[in-house]
Design a protein around this motif. Sequence first.
Motif, PDB file in Angstrom:
ATOM      1  N   GLU A 176      -9.318   3.061   0.602  1.00 51.09           N
ATOM      2  CA  GLU A 176      -9.464   2.061   1.728  1.00 51.09           C
ATOM      3  C   GLU A 176      -9.362   0.580   0.984  1.00 51.09           C
ATOM      4  OE1 GLU A 176     -13.580   2.396   4.115  1.00 51.09           O
ATOM      5  OE2 GLU A 176     -14.458   2.540   1.968  1.00 51.09           O
ATOM      6  N   GLY A 177     -10.125   0.143   0.020  1.00 52.00           N
ATOM      7  CA  GLY A 177     -10.000  -1.517  -0.640  1.00 52.00           C
ATOM      8  C   GLY A 177      -9.189  -1.257  -0.761  1.00 52.00           C
ATOM      9  N   GLY A 178      -7.913  -0.226  -1.273  1.00 55.81           N
ATOM     10  CA  GLY A 178      -7.405  -0.823  -2.040  1.00 55.81           C
ATOM     11  C   GLY A 178      -5.249  -0.632  -0.924  1.00 55.81           C
ATOM     12  N   CYS A 179      -4.613   0.700  -1.666  1.00 61.33           N
ATOM     13  CA  CYS A 179      -3.302   0.902  -1.139  1.00 61.33           C
ATOM     14  C   CYS A 179      -3.716   1.623  -0.416  1.00 61.33           C
ATOM     15  CB  CYS A 179      -2.604   1.687  -1.761  1.00 61.33           C
ATOM     16  SG  CYS A 179      -3.583   3.123  -2.788  1.00 61.33           S
ATOM     17  N   ARG A 199      -9.403   1.400 -10.676  1.00 63.58           N
ATOM     18  CA  ARG A 199      -9.984   0.676 -10.205  1.00 63.58           C
ATOM     19  C   ARG A 199     -11.381   0.836  -9.838  1.00 63.58           C
ATOM     20  NH1 ARG A 199      -6.939  -2.131  -6.170  1.00 63.58           N
ATOM     21  NH2 ARG A 199      -5.030  -2.854  -7.615  1.00 63.58           N
ATOM     22  N   ALA A 246      -4.253   4.915   0.336  1.00 57.99           N
ATOM     23  CA  ALA A 246      -4.410   6.721  -0.116  1.00 57.99           C
ATOM     24  C   ALA A 246      -4.766   7.212   0.216  1.00 57.99           C
ATOM     25  CB  ALA A 246      -2.644   6.422  -1.524  1.00 57.99           C
ATOM     26  N   ARG A 252      -3.544  -4.426  -3.623  1.00 63.79           N
ATOM     27  CA  ARG A 252      -4.376  -4.289  -2.385  1.00 63.79           C
ATOM     28  C   ARG A 252      -5.674  -4.185  -2.886  1.00 63.79           C
ATOM     29  NH1 ARG A 252      -2.619  -3.383   2.205  1.00 63.79           N
ATOM     30  NH2 ARG A 252      -4.744  -4.596   2.722  1.00 63.79           N
ATOM     31  N   LEU A 295      -9.785  -5.508  -3.155  1.00 63.32           N
ATOM     32  CA  LEU A 295     -11.147  -6.589  -2.557  1.00 63.32           C
ATOM     33  C   LEU A 295     -11.015  -7.389  -2.110  1.00 63.32           C
ATOM     34  CD1 LEU A 295     -13.466  -3.863  -2.787  1.00 63.32           C
ATOM     35  CD2 LEU A 295     -11.491  -4.026  -0.827  1.00 63.32           C
ATOM     36  N   GLY A 329       0.592  -0.781   0.137  1.00 65.54           N
ATOM     37  CA  GLY A 329       0.326  -0.183  -0.628  1.00 65.54           C
ATOM     38  C   GLY A 329       1.333   1.299  -0.253  1.00 65.54           C
ATOM     39  N   HIS A 379      -1.424   5.065  -8.352  1.00 65.94           N
ATOM     40  CA  HIS A 379      -0.268   3.632  -7.523  1.00 65.94           C
ATOM     41  C   HIS A 379      -0.845   2.559  -8.038  1.00 65.94           C
ATOM     42  CE1 HIS A 379       2.215   5.643  -4.645  1.00 65.94           C
ATOM     43  NE2 HIS A 379       1.206   5.505  -3.507  1.00 65.94           N
ATOM     44  N   CYS A 380      -2.196   2.788  -8.166  1.00 64.77           N
ATOM     45  CA  CYS A 380      -2.533   1.093  -8.282  1.00 64.77           C
ATOM     46  C   CYS A 380      -3.727   1.100  -9.616  1.00 64.77           C
ATOM     47  CB  CYS A 380      -4.276   0.854  -7.046  1.00 64.77           C
ATOM     48  SG  CYS A 380      -3.630   0.692  -5.517  1.00 64.77           S
ATOM     49  N   ARG A 383     -15.983   0.624  -6.106  1.00 66.72           N
ATOM     50  CA  ARG A 383     -16.584   0.781  -4.770  1.00 66.72           C
ATOM     51  C   ARG A 383     -15.526   0.608  -3.795  1.00 66.72           C
ATOM     52  NH1 ARG A 383     -17.168  -5.342  -7.148  1.00 66.72           N
ATOM     53  NH2 ARG A 383     -17.451  -4.657  -8.951  1.00 66.72           N
ATOM     54  N   GLU A 384     -13.843   0.558  -4.492  1.00 66.28           N
ATOM     55  CA  GLU A 384     -13.040   0.561  -3.493  1.00 66.28           C
ATOM     56  C   GLU A 384     -12.655   1.722  -3.042  1.00 66.28           C
ATOM     57  OE1 GLU A 384      -9.523  -0.805  -5.214  1.00 66.28           O
ATOM     58  OE2 GLU A 384     -10.230  -2.635  -6.001  1.00 66.28           O
ATOM     59  N   SER A 398      -0.656  13.611  -0.707  1.00 68.94           N
ATOM     60  CA  SER A 398       0.256  14.175   0.045  1.00 68.94           C
ATOM     61  C   SER A 398       1.316  14.548  -1.343  1.00 68.94           C
ATOM     62  CB  SER A 398       0.921  12.934   0.489  1.00 68.94           C
ATOM     63  OG  SER A 398       1.230  12.088  -0.438  1.00 68.94           O
TER      64      SER A 398
END
Lengths: 181, 87
Positions: free
Chosen positions: B58-61, B11, B63, A136, A138, A74, B7-8, B14-15, B83
């Motif tokens: 919240e459902g991931g990294c 997505r 951030a 990361r 669900l 994360g 980052h991810c 829902r994440e 940040s």
Amino acid sequence: MDKLIAKSPCEGLLPLTVGSVTLTEEEPGVMTSVAPYKGCEEALSEALKAAHGMGYPAANRATGRAGSRAVWFGHGQAMLIGPVPDATLSEHAAIVDQSDAWAVVRLEGEGAEDVLARLVPVDLRAAHFKRGHTVRSLLFHMTASITRVGDTAFQIMVFRSMAETLVHDLKTAMEGVAARG
Amino acid sequence: MRITCPHCGERDRREFYYRGAATDLERPAPDAGEEAWDNFVFLRENPAGETRDLWYHEGGCGAWIVVARNTVTHEVLGTQLASEARS
């Protein structure tokens, strides 16, 4: 004091095989979250290499190998899985023991991707998600860390308190995939 | 709805958890005066057009992300880490 008996998060729940897919519990050993201080990522990566033979993982990547892995976990943190963290790491990062806090399982076999496709809203097929890639995301309703550790093998981690739900959700998906033949 | 996490990558909505206007990043100095603080705590723009919101992955990294979007066309114009948006 009485002798305490260690109990793994998924004790009594695993192993489990449905069709061609097998779910087993991993024994991760020591687990440590490593969160580099501002601007210290490179120095931390060097220290990790010197002490444990692997660099600090980039976003969505894992470094190292079975028994000694660093998994991106994360924003601004990675999970060191296996080795006892070297003292030099604490010069560059916040080091917190997470052993026993996570349920760690291995989903393996032909069709493991199809099982995860039912639960995870991210494309985990081999064309996108290769060995050493991690996300990361669900898993059904739980936040999880998912890493590809082999051609048909994934390492999945959720909070220890959710071990039973994890096994239940994976079992249901495995049965669904197997039923389609 | 899809949101691109820096980052991810892209997505599912829902994440993410929605926080509100990105004015949280512009906290006034403690001695900025009553008007500035009243503004910061209570007053929000309600633009027909471009706006900036804070979302939490919240459902991931994990951030915090600033998402620029258009309230008229529902287009998501861009995202960046909170940040980095503040520095």
